[in-house]
Design a protein around this motif. Structure first.
Motif, PDB file in Angstrom:
ATOM      1  N   UNK A 160      -8.550  10.891  -5.236  1.00  0.00           N
ATOM      2  CA  UNK A 160      -7.462  11.064  -4.294  1.00  0.00           C
ATOM      3  C   UNK A 160      -7.212   9.698  -3.530  1.00  0.00           C
ATOM      4  N   UNK A 161      -8.413   9.341  -3.014  1.00  0.00           N
ATOM      5  CA  UNK A 161      -8.266   8.007  -2.168  1.00  0.00           C
ATOM      6  C   UNK A 161      -7.615   7.000  -2.812  1.00  0.00           C
ATOM      7  N   UNK A 162      -7.952   6.717  -4.109  1.00  0.00           N
ATOM      8  CA  UNK A 162      -7.390   5.490  -5.019  1.00  0.00           C
ATOM      9  C   UNK A 162      -5.923   5.657  -5.313  1.00  0.00           C
ATOM     10  N   UNK A 163      -5.678   7.193  -5.550  1.00  0.00           N
ATOM     11  CA  UNK A 163      -4.238   7.421  -5.782  1.00  0.00           C
ATOM     12  C   UNK A 163      -3.340   7.380  -4.748  1.00  0.00           C
ATOM     13  N   UNK A 164      -3.922   7.449  -3.208  1.00  0.00           N
ATOM     14  CA  UNK A 164      -3.157   7.395  -2.198  1.00  0.00           C
ATOM     15  C   UNK A 164      -3.015   6.213  -1.637  1.00  0.00           C
ATOM     16  N   UNK A 165      -4.155   5.244  -1.901  1.00  0.00           N
ATOM     17  CA  UNK A 165      -3.910   3.762  -1.875  1.00  0.00           C
ATOM     18  C   UNK A 165      -2.798   3.100  -2.664  1.00  0.00           C
ATOM     19  N   UNK A 166      -2.750   3.564  -4.106  1.00  0.00           N
ATOM     20  CA  UNK A 166      -2.187   3.114  -5.001  1.00  0.00           C
ATOM     21  C   UNK A 166      -0.565   3.412  -4.574  1.00  0.00           C
ATOM     22  N   UNK A 167      -0.265   4.644  -3.827  1.00  0.00           N
ATOM     23  CA  UNK A 167       1.138   5.123  -3.699  1.00  0.00           C
ATOM     24  C   UNK A 167       1.523   4.340  -2.414  1.00  0.00           C
ATOM     25  N   UNK A 168       0.506   3.627  -1.644  1.00  0.00           N
ATOM     26  CA  UNK A 168       0.697   2.941  -0.304  1.00  0.00           C
ATOM     27  C   UNK A 168       0.628   4.010   0.842  1.00  0.00           C
ATOM     28  N   UNK A 169       0.202   4.981   0.386  1.00  0.00           N
ATOM     29  CA  UNK A 169      -0.126   5.947   1.690  1.00  0.00           C
ATOM     30  C   UNK A 169      -1.400   5.758   2.464  1.00  0.00           C
ATOM     31  N   UNK A 170      -1.256   5.940   3.821  1.00  0.00           N
ATOM     32  CA  UNK A 170      -2.311   5.372   4.533  1.00  0.00           C
ATOM     33  C   UNK A 170      -3.234   6.694   4.982  1.00  0.00           C
ATOM     34  N   UNK A 171      -3.063   7.890   4.464  1.00  0.00           N
ATOM     35  CA  UNK A 171      -3.541   9.162   4.772  1.00  0.00           C
ATOM     36  C   UNK A 171      -5.169   8.904   4.592  1.00  0.00           C
ATOM     37  N   UNK A 172      -5.976   9.473   5.549  1.00  0.00           N
ATOM     38  CA  UNK A 172      -7.319   9.194   5.375  1.00  0.00           C
ATOM     39  C   UNK A 172      -7.807  10.717   4.439  1.00  0.00           C
ATOM     40  N   UNK A 173      -8.836  10.126   3.911  1.00  0.00           N
ATOM     41  CA  UNK A 173      -9.339  11.646   2.950  1.00  0.00           C
ATOM     42  C   UNK A 173     -10.774  11.912   3.464  1.00  0.00           C
TER      43      UNK A 173
END
Length: 195
Positions: free
Chosen positions: A115-128
């Motif tokens: 999930x962290x990797x996918x959020x980063x790939x999407x340019x999202x800064x949300x913490x997990x």
């Protein structure tokens, strides 16, 4: 006695605004819950079918991976994080009652890393962040039973209820401590052993 007195800052800087998501990772289904932007109340969102790690298959169906290699379950949660401008995604960490970690804990950690990797790939800064979820499924069963719902017919509702409990516990901890709850997941420190 002297010059003007400078005002004293009496309000503490709170946590940044932004919705929070709560995730209950199961072997067949993932419960998803969300909060309002102020992080006051957790509510159920949906139950996402789980994609088997390493196979890209959803319970015997054809592979469901995006072109970037993200499984459909992770992609759905990323989409929800984007839609809600989520600040944090809390993933339940199922430890044994003794506090020890087992196979389910390793699975939740691996899912959080994806999930962290996918959020980063999407340019999202949300913490997990991983939060202790001991007894949440039991609590969800009890709450549904008390509400008169038969849990055998409402398994997807149990997953959502467990996600609500995970998220509400994290929200309560945020308010009590004035900081984010749980253990921050970083891509470089968590490795997915299932792929």
């Amino acid at each position: 006695m002297g010059g003007p007195v400078e005002p004293v800052e009496t309000t503490e800087p709170g946590l940044p605004r932004g919705a929070r998501l709560g995730i209950d990772v199961g072997m067949a289904r993932i419960g998803l819950a969300a909060s309002d932007p102020d992080g006051l109340v957790a509510t159920p969102v949906e139950t996402v079918p789980r994609v088997l790690a390493g196979t890209g298959k959803q319970s015997g169906k054809r592979p469901v991976r995006s072109a970037e290699g993200t499984t459909a379950d992770v992609a759905r949660i990323v989409a929800e994080a984007v839609d809600r401008f989520a600040a944090v995604v809390y993933v339940g960490l199922p430890r044994h009652l003794s506090g020890k970690e087992g196979a389910a804990t390793a699975d939740a950690r691996a899912f959080a890393a994806r999930l962290v990797a996918a959020l980063a790939a999407a340019g999202e800064a949300a913490e997990v962040r991983l939060v202790d979820e001991r007894m949440t499924t039991v609590s969800a069963h009890q709450a549904l039973h008390a509400a008169g719902r038969k849990t055998k017919r409402h398994r997807s509702v149990i997953d959502q209820a467990a996600a609500v409990i995970i998220l509400q516990s994290a929200l309560d901890a945020e308010r009590a401590k004035g900081e984010r709850a749980g253990e921050l997941v970083e891509v470089r420190t968590v490795h997915d052993t299932h792929e």
